[in-house]
Write an enzyme that holds these catalytic residues in place. Sequence first.
Site, PDB file in Angstrom:
ATOM      1  N   LEU A   1      40.345  38.910  51.034  1.00 35.35           N
ATOM      2  CA  LEU A   1      40.743  40.311  51.123  1.00 35.35           C
ATOM      3  C   LEU A   1      41.767  40.371  52.245  1.00 35.35           C
ATOM      4  CD1 LEU A   1      37.308  42.200  50.972  1.00 35.35           C
ATOM      5  CD2 LEU A   1      38.955  41.871  49.121  1.00 35.35           C
ATOM      6  N   ASP A   2      42.891  41.049  52.016  1.00 34.31           N
ATOM      7  CA  ASP A   2      43.884  41.131  53.085  1.00 34.31           C
ATOM      8  C   ASP A   2      43.428  42.133  54.139  1.00 34.31           C
ATOM      9  OD1 ASP A   2      44.674  43.737  52.280  1.00 34.31           O
ATOM     10  OD2 ASP A   2      46.255  42.964  51.004  1.00 34.31           O
ATOM     11  N   LEU A   3      44.160  42.204  55.217  1.00 32.00           N
ATOM     12  CA  LEU A   3      43.786  43.039  56.348  1.00 32.00           C
ATOM     13  C   LEU A   3      43.604  44.502  55.971  1.00 32.00           C
ATOM     14  CD1 LEU A   3      43.340  43.142  59.423  1.00 32.00           C
ATOM     15  CD2 LEU A   3      45.797  43.523  59.662  1.00 32.00           C
TER      16      LEU A   3
ATOM     17  N   THR B   1      42.604  45.698  53.059  1.00 25.87           N
ATOM     18  CA  THR B   1      41.685  45.856  51.934  1.00 25.87           C
ATOM     19  C   THR B   1      40.260  45.687  52.431  1.00 25.87           C
ATOM     20  OG1 THR B   1      43.340  44.932  50.433  1.00 25.87           O
ATOM     21  CG2 THR B   1      41.077  45.002  49.626  1.00 25.87           C
TER      22      THR B   1
ATOM     23  N   ARG C   1      47.613  39.565  46.894  1.00 28.83           N
ATOM     24  CA  ARG C   1      48.065  40.965  46.913  1.00 28.83           C
ATOM     25  C   ARG C   1      48.412  41.494  45.518  1.00 28.83           C
ATOM     26  NH1 ARG C   1      48.961  42.888  51.880  1.00 28.83           N
ATOM     27  NH2 ARG C   1      50.629  44.288  51.245  1.00 28.83           N
TER      28      ARG C   1
END
Length: 175
Positions: free
Chosen positions: A28-30, A32, A113
Amino acid sequence: TRSDPEGRPTVYDLVADAKIHLVAVGRLDLATSGLLLLTNDTRLADLLTDPANAIPRVYLVTVRGRWDEEKSLLVKEGFVEASQVLRAAEVVARKVSGRESHLVVTLVEGRNREVRRLMKAAGHEVTRLRRVAFGELELRDLPTGKWREISFAELSASFGSLVAEIGARHFPAPC
């Protein structure tokens, strides 16, 4: 990520007291939030993230502006970006207004992403993104920053034959 160059806490800080080495199943990106599986079995992690297994990942997405069915068709049809085919398996609009729209987006691959890139291709900026399911496992009411263990029975019910490939010998029996 295991460590952040800016010193921000990571998901691994939440499980720092675990007595085993854990790896994330996907990322999970920052920006999310939501469900992230951690395991001590890298083979299981590889099986769960292998695109050939097409395990659905479900996201609640808030975008700026009015969403319409034509855009749902566009992101389900997909497009090629940087030699990758990006597409959603399903898009359901839950709330649509001129200011923002709320969507449920299902992917079956975990490209970097991907939801954000799909929404951008449809002409929308993502303002909130939360993964709420991975396969049959659902986040439900687990609070942000909290975690829970998943039993072998839950894994088997959620991922069936993939978990059977790993075998019950890797999971402790209930006492």
